[in-house]
Design an enzyme around this catalytic site. Sequence first.
Site, PDB file in Angstrom:
ATOM      1  N   THR A  73     -26.796 -36.165  -2.642  1.00 22.53           N
ATOM      2  CA  THR A  73     -28.085 -35.497  -2.427  1.00 22.53           C
ATOM      3  C   THR A  73     -27.946 -33.985  -2.617  1.00 22.53           C
ATOM      4  OG1 THR A  73     -27.510 -35.624  -0.082  1.00 22.53           O
ATOM      5  CG2 THR A  73     -29.160 -37.185  -0.880  1.00 22.53           C
ATOM      6  N   ASP A  74     -26.712 -33.461  -2.528  1.00 20.68           N
ATOM      7  CA  ASP A  74     -26.593 -31.985  -2.551  1.00 20.68           C
ATOM      8  C   ASP A  74     -27.055 -31.395  -3.881  1.00 20.68           C
ATOM      9  OD1 ASP A  74     -24.231 -32.844  -3.856  1.00 20.68           O
ATOM     10  OD2 ASP A  74     -22.899 -31.526  -2.709  1.00 20.68           O
ATOM     11  N   SER A 107       2.160 -22.707  -4.180  1.00 21.97           N
ATOM     12  CA  SER A 107       1.676 -23.744  -3.283  1.00 21.97           C
ATOM     13  C   SER A 107       2.870 -24.468  -2.693  1.00 21.97           C
ATOM     14  CB  SER A 107       0.791 -24.744  -4.049  1.00 21.97           C
ATOM     15  OG  SER A 107       0.657 -25.933  -3.286  1.00 21.97           O
ATOM     16  N   ALA A 163      -8.370 -38.318  -1.876  1.00 24.93           N
ATOM     17  CA  ALA A 163      -8.910 -39.235  -0.876  1.00 24.93           C
ATOM     18  C   ALA A 163     -10.402 -39.003  -0.641  1.00 24.93           C
ATOM     19  CB  ALA A 163      -8.154 -39.080   0.443  1.00 24.93           C
ATOM     20  N   SER A 166     -12.083 -33.578   0.298  1.00 27.06           N
ATOM     21  CA  SER A 166     -12.313 -32.199  -0.137  1.00 27.06           C
ATOM     22  C   SER A 166     -11.123 -31.285   0.069  1.00 27.06           C
ATOM     23  CB  SER A 166     -13.539 -31.603   0.542  1.00 27.06           C
ATOM     24  OG  SER A 166     -14.652 -32.013  -0.146  1.00 27.06           O
ATOM     25  N   SER A 168      -9.952 -29.760  -2.286  1.00 25.98           N
ATOM     26  CA  SER A 168     -10.249 -28.611  -3.152  1.00 25.98           C
ATOM     27  C   SER A 168     -11.104 -27.574  -2.429  1.00 25.98           C
ATOM     28  CB  SER A 168     -10.930 -29.075  -4.443  1.00 25.98           C
ATOM     29  OG  SER A 168     -12.103 -29.776  -4.154  1.00 25.98           O
ATOM     30  N   ASP A 212     -19.300 -29.463   0.085  1.00 27.00           N
ATOM     31  CA  ASP A 212     -17.941 -29.383   0.615  1.00 27.00           C
ATOM     32  C   ASP A 212     -17.584 -27.951   1.018  1.00 27.00           C
ATOM     33  OD1 ASP A 212     -18.088 -31.973  -0.315  1.00 27.00           O
ATOM     34  OD2 ASP A 212     -16.920 -31.576  -2.116  1.00 27.00           O
ATOM     35  N   TYR A 264     -19.274 -39.073 -12.049  1.00 29.70           N
ATOM     36  CA  TYR A 264     -19.991 -38.132 -11.191  1.00 29.70           C
ATOM     37  C   TYR A 264     -20.989 -37.325 -12.027  1.00 29.70           C
ATOM     38  CZ  TYR A 264     -20.798 -34.479  -7.679  1.00 29.70           C
ATOM     39  OH  TYR A 264     -21.385 -33.616  -6.795  1.00 29.70           O
TER      40      TYR A 264
HETATM   41  C1  GLA Z   1     -18.310 -34.707  -3.963  1.00 31.04           C
HETATM   42  C2  GLA Z   1     -18.917 -33.358  -4.326  1.00 31.04           C
HETATM   43  C3  GLA Z   1     -20.040 -32.992  -3.392  1.00 31.04           C
HETATM   44  C4  GLA Z   1     -21.045 -34.125  -3.251  1.00 31.04           C
HETATM   45  C5  GLA Z   1     -20.322 -35.434  -2.962  1.00 31.04           C
HETATM   46  C6  GLA Z   1     -21.261 -36.598  -2.966  1.00 31.04           C
HETATM   47  O1  GLA Z   1     -17.655 -34.599  -2.741  1.00 31.04           O
HETATM   48  O2  GLA Z   1     -17.928 -32.364  -4.279  1.00 31.04           O
HETATM   49  O3  GLA Z   1     -20.670 -31.818  -3.852  1.00 31.04           O
HETATM   50  O4  GLA Z   1     -21.859 -34.225  -4.383  1.00 31.04           O
HETATM   51  O5  GLA Z   1     -19.309 -35.688  -3.917  1.00 31.04           O
HETATM   52  O6  GLA Z   1     -22.142 -36.508  -1.909  1.00 31.04           O
END
Ligand code: GLA
Length: 429
Positions: A73-74, A107, A163, A166, A168, A212, A264
């Site tokens: 939805t973002d 890193s 996983a 996030s 990243s 994220d 995606y």
């Molecule tokens: C990933 C993307 C987010 C979001 C989700 C799905 O995590 O980084 O921005 O779009 O997928 O909700």
Amino acid sequence: MPPAAVLLWAGLVAGSTVLVTSAPLLVSSLSVWSSGPPQGLATFIPFQRVFTKRGSMTVWRAPGRINLVGEHTDYNDGFVLPFALEVGCTAVVDTAPAGSDGWTVRSAQQPEPVVVRRSGLSSAPDVPEWSRYVLGALWLLTDRGVDVPALDIVVDSDVPTGAGLSSSAALVCSVARALDDHLDLGLDDDALFALTRDVENDAVGAPTGGMDQLVSLRGEAGHALFCDMRSHETRSVPLDLAAHGLTVLVTDTRAPHKHSDGEYGARRRGCEEAARLLGVPALRDVAAGDLDDALRRLDDDELRRYVRHVVTEDERVLSVVRLLDEGRLPEIGPALTASHVSMRDDFRITVPEVDTAVDALHEAGALGARMTGGGFGGCVIGLLPDESVGAAGDAVRAAFADAGFGEPSLFTAAPAPGARAVSPGTRGN
Ligand code: GLA
């Protein structure tokens, strides 16, 4: 005795001397934008020349995230409700030794440092993807008029990669906050968010939607973060699991997860195409009451399913926020499960491993369960009464064994703070 992060830092510096002299990744240019220089920062970073002193390390830690509800939805300008995790990335920024004209990025999870010269900005460098999350922030700041000095940066993350938690965002947010602090840039909340999102979109080239980074920067312990992804306004919503005797059990299915691949982007393009056909700026603008009418106006079944997922998912976020505001946490389960069904049947971003985990969690007494994150693998969350957690974990493991899947990894999660400064000498956790 020197504290842990100083040891980590010294160890990496010492350990890397050989690497630097033998085969450093030396890059002499800056043009890395995948789609032209980003425009978003021009308004908020005036030209600055910054001076920093060697040895005054700046250390920030930023977390990974779980999304409670509100998937895909973002980037449709809609609503999301993630929370920050305890696991995260710690970034240490220090001014480079006198005479150095480079940015050196190390890193703890990577064998080799990456060294980039600040001068010679002509051709596109080929740097490892992980380092783009760090160098991207430096490039973006430079592009917007900040005279970033030579720096040594070390990052160290305990967010599992691949996983869907996030890793990243944890990386880029820890670096951005540390740079802002170290260089005394004075970026406000909006500018920090724009910087971190643009690094991922423009320097790395992942077409993600910003959720994220927002929660990694702004998450609050004990709360989920209700985000309006059009205005980027956020509000902390109580998520006091312990007070209700509830636990969020996370299953990392270990099914390969990669959202920067075609699927995606294809979902994102499909949603944008549907919005265009419906004559609205984004799918967020299709009201729930107008959904049937909107679906009738679309010929393409694939696009119809995308629209149905996004419009109903926004409604689910709003309904969960209402329940949490009213202290009715145990009642959010059905909305979580409905979200999973919508991702499975309409948006079609689940895989057998995540569906198996969701089914096993329900059979073991979960109030609700769903895949979290971008999809095609990654993690599943189950909302469980505390006393059912052990049996639920066993049920998921047994279901995976029966299906011939690899062993999943199970852990519990509760809302933790977003990005924070930590004193040099700790990893902040
Ligand atoms: C990933 C993307 C987010 C979001 C989700 C799905 O995590 O980084 O921005 O779009 O997928 O909700």
